[in-house]
Design a protein around this motif. Structure first.
Motif, PDB file in Angstrom:
ATOM      1  N   SER A 120       0.835  -1.199   0.000  1.00  0.00           N
ATOM      2  CA  SER A 120       0.000   0.000   0.000  1.00  0.00           C
ATOM      3  C   SER A 120       0.874   1.255   0.000  1.00  0.00           C
ATOM      4  CB  SER A 120      -0.924  -0.045   1.224  1.00  0.00           C
ATOM      5  OG  SER A 120      -1.722   1.090   1.265  1.00  0.00           O
ATOM      6  N   ASN A 121       1.974   1.204   0.749  1.00  0.00           N
ATOM      7  CA  ASN A 121       2.899   2.356   0.793  1.00  0.00           C
ATOM      8  C   ASN A 121       3.571   2.607  -0.550  1.00  0.00           C
ATOM      9  OD1 ASN A 121       4.133   1.711   4.175  1.00  0.00           O
ATOM     10  ND2 ASN A 121       2.219   2.545   3.449  1.00  0.00           N
ATOM     11  N   ILE A 122       3.950   1.522  -1.216  1.00  0.00           N
ATOM     12  CA  ILE A 122       4.583   1.682  -2.539  1.00  0.00           C
ATOM     13  C   ILE A 122       3.585   2.300  -3.519  1.00  0.00           C
ATOM     14  CG2 ILE A 122       5.545   0.421  -4.549  1.00  0.00           C
ATOM     15  CD1 ILE A 122       7.601   0.650  -2.331  1.00  0.00           C
ATOM     16  N   ILE A 123       2.322   1.877  -3.435  1.00  0.00           N
ATOM     17  CA  ILE A 123       1.306   2.493  -4.303  1.00  0.00           C
ATOM     18  C   ILE A 123       1.219   3.990  -3.982  1.00  0.00           C
ATOM     19  CG2 ILE A 123      -1.152   2.570  -4.931  1.00  0.00           C
ATOM     20  CD1 ILE A 123      -1.351  -0.397  -4.143  1.00  0.00           C
ATOM     21  N   SER A 124       1.103   4.307  -2.682  1.00  0.00           N
ATOM     22  CA  SER A 124       0.908   5.712  -2.290  1.00  0.00           C
ATOM     23  C   SER A 124       2.078   6.588  -2.727  1.00  0.00           C
ATOM     24  CB  SER A 124       0.762   5.845  -0.770  1.00  0.00           C
ATOM     25  OG  SER A 124      -0.300   5.082  -0.309  1.00  0.00           O
ATOM     26  N   TRP A 125       3.263   6.011  -2.724  1.00  0.00           N
ATOM     27  CA  TRP A 125       4.410   6.825  -3.132  1.00  0.00           C
ATOM     28  C   TRP A 125       4.624   6.779  -4.646  1.00  0.00           C
ATOM     29  CZ3 TRP A 125      10.318   5.695  -2.753  1.00  0.00           C
ATOM     30  CH2 TRP A 125      11.021   6.870  -3.052  1.00  0.00           C
ATOM     31  N   LEU A 126       4.922   5.574  -5.150  1.00  0.00           N
ATOM     32  CA  LEU A 126       5.421   5.520  -6.537  1.00  0.00           C
ATOM     33  C   LEU A 126       4.330   5.522  -7.604  1.00  0.00           C
ATOM     34  CD1 LEU A 126       8.510   3.199  -6.041  1.00  0.00           C
ATOM     35  CD2 LEU A 126       8.469   5.686  -6.289  1.00  0.00           C
ATOM     36  N   GLN A 183      11.192  -3.618   0.714  1.00  0.00           N
ATOM     37  CA  GLN A 183      11.960  -4.059  -0.461  1.00  0.00           C
ATOM     38  C   GLN A 183      11.163  -5.094  -1.263  1.00  0.00           C
ATOM     39  OE1 GLN A 183      15.291  -3.017  -1.664  1.00  0.00           O
ATOM     40  NE2 GLN A 183      14.211  -3.982  -3.376  1.00  0.00           N
ATOM     41  N   ALA A 184      10.527  -6.021  -0.536  1.00  0.00           N
ATOM     42  CA  ALA A 184       9.745  -7.068  -1.229  1.00  0.00           C
ATOM     43  C   ALA A 184       8.591  -6.427  -2.012  1.00  0.00           C
ATOM     44  CB  ALA A 184       9.220  -8.085  -0.214  1.00  0.00           C
ATOM     45  N   ALA A 185       7.972  -5.416  -1.410  1.00  0.00           N
ATOM     46  CA  ALA A 185       6.855  -4.751  -2.093  1.00  0.00           C
ATOM     47  C   ALA A 185       7.360  -4.024  -3.341  1.00  0.00           C
ATOM     48  CB  ALA A 185       6.155  -3.782  -1.145  1.00  0.00           C
ATOM     49  N   LEU A 186       8.503  -3.352  -3.204  1.00  0.00           N
ATOM     50  CA  LEU A 186       9.071  -2.648  -4.370  1.00  0.00           C
ATOM     51  C   LEU A 186       9.367  -3.657  -5.493  1.00  0.00           C
ATOM     52  CD1 LEU A 186      10.179  -0.064  -5.696  1.00  0.00           C
ATOM     53  CD2 LEU A 186      12.335  -0.460  -4.508  1.00  0.00           C
ATOM     54  N   ASN A 187       9.912  -4.793  -5.107  1.00  0.00           N
ATOM     55  CA  ASN A 187      10.197  -5.825  -6.119  1.00  0.00           C
ATOM     56  C   ASN A 187       8.919  -6.266  -6.825  1.00  0.00           C
ATOM     57  OD1 ASN A 187      12.766  -5.634  -5.124  1.00  0.00           O
ATOM     58  ND2 ASN A 187      12.797  -7.656  -4.152  1.00  0.00           N
ATOM     59  N   ARG A 188       7.847  -6.422  -6.056  1.00  0.00           N
ATOM     60  CA  ARG A 188       6.579  -6.859  -6.669  1.00  0.00           C
ATOM     61  C   ARG A 188       6.017  -5.793  -7.610  1.00  0.00           C
ATOM     62  NH1 ARG A 188       5.654  -9.523  -1.659  1.00  0.00           N
ATOM     63  NH2 ARG A 188       4.778  -7.728  -0.588  1.00  0.00           N
ATOM     64  N   MET A 230      13.453  11.187 -11.703  1.00  0.00           N
ATOM     65  CA  MET A 230      13.063  11.811 -10.437  1.00  0.00           C
ATOM     66  C   MET A 230      13.085  10.837  -9.270  1.00  0.00           C
ATOM     67  SD  MET A 230       9.936  14.153 -11.822  1.00  0.00           S
ATOM     68  CE  MET A 230       9.524  14.971 -10.282  1.00  0.00           C
ATOM     69  N   TYR A 231      12.744   9.563  -9.505  1.00  0.00           N
ATOM     70  CA  TYR A 231      12.504   8.685  -8.359  1.00  0.00           C
ATOM     71  C   TYR A 231      13.551   7.603  -8.119  1.00  0.00           C
ATOM     72  CZ  TYR A 231       8.474  11.447  -7.770  1.00  0.00           C
ATOM     73  OH  TYR A 231       7.690  12.533  -7.534  1.00  0.00           O
ATOM     74  N   VAL A 232      14.298   7.186  -9.151  1.00  0.00           N
ATOM     75  CA  VAL A 232      15.315   6.152  -8.879  1.00  0.00           C
ATOM     76  C   VAL A 232      16.332   6.672  -7.846  1.00  0.00           C
ATOM     77  CG1 VAL A 232      17.179   4.774  -9.871  1.00  0.00           C
ATOM     78  CG2 VAL A 232      14.969   4.887 -11.026  1.00  0.00           C
ATOM     79  N   PRO A 233      16.833   7.913  -7.988  1.00  0.00           N
ATOM     80  CA  PRO A 233      17.771   8.386  -6.958  1.00  0.00           C
ATOM     81  C   PRO A 233      17.146   8.399  -5.555  1.00  0.00           C
ATOM     82  CG  PRO A 233      17.793   9.841  -8.876  1.00  0.00           C
ATOM     83  CD  PRO A 233      16.666   8.890  -9.074  1.00  0.00           C
ATOM     84  N   LYS A 234      15.869   8.708  -5.474  1.00  0.00           N
ATOM     85  CA  LYS A 234      15.203   8.723  -4.155  1.00  0.00           C
ATOM     86  C   LYS A 234      15.070   7.306  -3.586  1.00  0.00           C
ATOM     87  CE  LYS A 234      12.477  12.995  -4.390  1.00  0.00           C
ATOM     88  NZ  LYS A 234      13.017  13.615  -5.613  1.00  0.00           N
ATOM     89  N   ILE A 235      14.846   6.340  -4.465  1.00  0.00           N
ATOM     90  CA  ILE A 235      14.753   4.942  -4.014  1.00  0.00           C
ATOM     91  C   ILE A 235      16.122   4.486  -3.493  1.00  0.00           C
ATOM     92  CG2 ILE A 235      14.434   2.561  -4.833  1.00  0.00           C
ATOM     93  CD1 ILE A 235      12.353   3.712  -6.855  1.00  0.00           C
ATOM     94  N   TRP A 236      17.155   4.802  -4.254  1.00  0.00           N
ATOM     95  CA  TRP A 236      18.518   4.404  -3.850  1.00  0.00           C
ATOM     96  C   TRP A 236      18.940   5.089  -2.550  1.00  0.00           C
ATOM     97  CZ3 TRP A 236      20.976   4.785  -9.457  1.00  0.00           C
ATOM     98  CH2 TRP A 236      20.661   3.619 -10.157  1.00  0.00           C
ATOM     99  N   GLU A 237      18.536   6.341  -2.432  1.00  0.00           N
ATOM    100  CA  GLU A 237      18.845   7.128  -1.218  1.00  0.00           C
ATOM    101  C   GLU A 237      18.381   6.407   0.051  1.00  0.00           C
ATOM    102  OE1 GLU A 237      16.608  10.976  -0.564  1.00  0.00           O
ATOM    103  OE2 GLU A 237      18.242  11.654  -1.864  1.00  0.00           O
ATOM    104  N   LEU A 238      17.274   5.654  -0.085  1.00  0.00           N
ATOM    105  CA  LEU A 238      16.725   4.954   1.079  1.00  0.00           C
ATOM    106  C   LEU A 238      17.396   3.599   1.307  1.00  0.00           C
ATOM    107  CD1 LEU A 238      12.933   5.713   0.546  1.00  0.00           C
ATOM    108  CD2 LEU A 238      14.430   6.637   2.321  1.00  0.00           C
ATOM    109  N   LEU A 240      17.297   1.193  -0.749  1.00  0.00           N
ATOM    110  CA  LEU A 240      16.528   0.126  -1.406  1.00  0.00           C
ATOM    111  C   LEU A 240      17.144  -0.143  -2.776  1.00  0.00           C
ATOM    112  CD1 LEU A 240      12.948   1.453  -0.544  1.00  0.00           C
ATOM    113  CD2 LEU A 240      14.165  -0.436   0.575  1.00  0.00           C
ATOM    114  N   THR A 241      16.854  -1.314  -3.315  1.00  0.00           N
ATOM    115  CA  THR A 241      17.367  -1.617  -4.655  1.00  0.00           C
ATOM    116  C   THR A 241      16.204  -1.786  -5.624  1.00  0.00           C
ATOM    117  OG1 THR A 241      17.377  -3.965  -4.154  1.00  0.00           O
ATOM    118  CG2 THR A 241      19.457  -2.798  -3.825  1.00  0.00           C
ATOM    119  N   VAL A 242      16.492  -1.519  -6.883  1.00  0.00           N
ATOM    120  CA  VAL A 242      15.482  -1.709  -7.921  1.00  0.00           C
ATOM    121  C   VAL A 242      15.756  -3.071  -8.562  1.00  0.00           C
ATOM    122  CG1 VAL A 242      14.663  -0.834 -10.143  1.00  0.00           C
ATOM    123  CG2 VAL A 242      15.261   0.774  -8.318  1.00  0.00           C
TER     124      VAL A 242
END
Ligand code: FAQ
Length: 310
Positions: A120-126, A183-188, A230-238, A240-242
């Motif tokens: 739900s958080n990944i939806i709300s953000w990304l 991380q698992a949610a981002l992967n999904r 805009m968002y890959v650098p923000k993901i890496w900053e946390l 997290l991996t893509v």
């Protein structure tokens, strides 16, 4: 179609004028706008469902309140968009019927489940981030009612984005279990997010005419690139991996290289065969049936307190 009228219409668009509902427009412009705005409206009400299931389960009262407000906003966006589409001559009832019958499309992403609070958080953000990239651009487009609806929607989406980012930061800087969950949610969600911007330009059916008439202000690939920028650098900053080993910015082209997401999966999902399509439409169908008496009452000629809509 009258070539003189078409030339004047295109000249108005070139001058940056807005086209309004009573103005002359080519039938194809009307048809394309109905298709696109309607699909956008459906995405908002169906989009309320995956996060909606988390309202009762959000961790803590404050998150519950914010989640509820966000979901409510999404439904409000659908209202604005259905009204914008109605100005082009298709009734709301017809649009909702076409949604329920599977005739109209809606965004691929909402056909995936939100298994955990982290989804739900990944939806709300990304997903909101992707939506903003698209909507900020198209708010500068040519059709007045759609642009005005997008302006209002973007103002609210800006809040959603902050809410989503805050929730993801909380998870990503939390316990090892929380980090693992996000991380698992981002992967999904990565593949559906890459699909979100639409097929690659070379496969896109409608981009050319929509860009010529300034309905779409950037191509699918350009929007996808802007999102990655805009968002890959923000993901890496946390930390997290893509989940794409090939994702990197190419110093020569200045663009992101990535693995093409599975476009066969995309086609299946947008044509009704994703993990949640049946469930999503069933929820909408039930809502339509349960709300029918309210609409009947509102439209009844003897309704006392409400001005008849028709
Ligand atoms: N999903 O020729 P193109 C949100 C279809 S709002 C499903 O490239 P086009 C808010 C397309 O319809 C999200 N179908 O199409 C929120 C066409 O099929 P058709 C929605 C897709 O129109 C956040 C075919 O593929 N936003 O998220 C998708 O030039 C969080 C060929 O494609 C909008 O709708 C897709 N992703 O470009 C809510 C914005 N992509 O009709 C809750 C407005 C393509 O020929 C929680 N729409 N298709 O059978 C647009 O900007 C455009 O329509 C695109 C597609 C960019 C989506």
């Amino acid at each position: 179609e009258d070539p003189a009228k078409l030339a004047e219409f295109e000249a108005r668009i070139a001058r940056g004028e807005k086209i309004e509902p009573t103005d002359w427009m080519p039938e194809l412009y009307r048809k394309q706008l109905i298709r696109m705005i309607e699909q956008h409206a459906h995405s908002e009400i169906i989009g309320a469902l995956p996060e909606g299931t988390w309202i009762t389960r959000a961790p803590g009262f404050r998150r519950k309140m914010a989640q509820m407000a966000k979901v409510q906003d999404e439904v409000g966006h659908a209202q604005l968009l259905y009204s914008a589409a109605e100005t082009l001559g298709k009734s709301r009832e017809q649009m909702l019927t076409d949604l329920i019958n599977g005739k109209s499309k809606y965004s691929n992403v909402f056909n995936y489940p939100a298994f955990t609070w982290a989804d739900s958080n990944i939806i709300s953000w990304l997903i909101d981030a992707g939506a903003i990239v698209n909507q900020l651009a198209n708010a500068k487009g040519s059709y007045g009612p759609y642009c005005r609806a997008l302006d209002r929607i973007c103002a609210e989406e800006a809040f959603h984005l902050k809410y989503g980012h805050d929730a993801v930061v909380h998870m990503a800087t939390g316990s090892p279990k929380q980090r693992e969950m996000i991380q698992a949610a981002l992967n999904r969600w990565w593949t559906p997010i890459m699909h979100f911007f639409g097929p690659p330009d070379k496969m896109s059916t409608h981009t050319e005419i929509l860009m010529r008439w300034k309905v779409k202000m950037a191509s699918n690939d350009d929007m996808r690139q802007q999102f990655l920028d805009m968002y890959v650098p923000k993901i890496w900053e946390l930390g997290l991996t893509v989940p794409d080993p090939n994702l990197k910015k190419n110093p020569e082209t200045g663009k992101w290289d990535y693995t093409e997401p599975d476009w066969e999966e995309f086609k299946r999902v947008i044509n009704g065969d994703g993990p949640c399509n049946t469930e999503r439409l069933a929820v909408r169908r039930t809502a339509e049936e349960r709300g029918a008496w309210v609409r009947r009452a509102l439209l009844h000629p003897k309704a006392k307190y409400v001005k008849p809509l028709a």
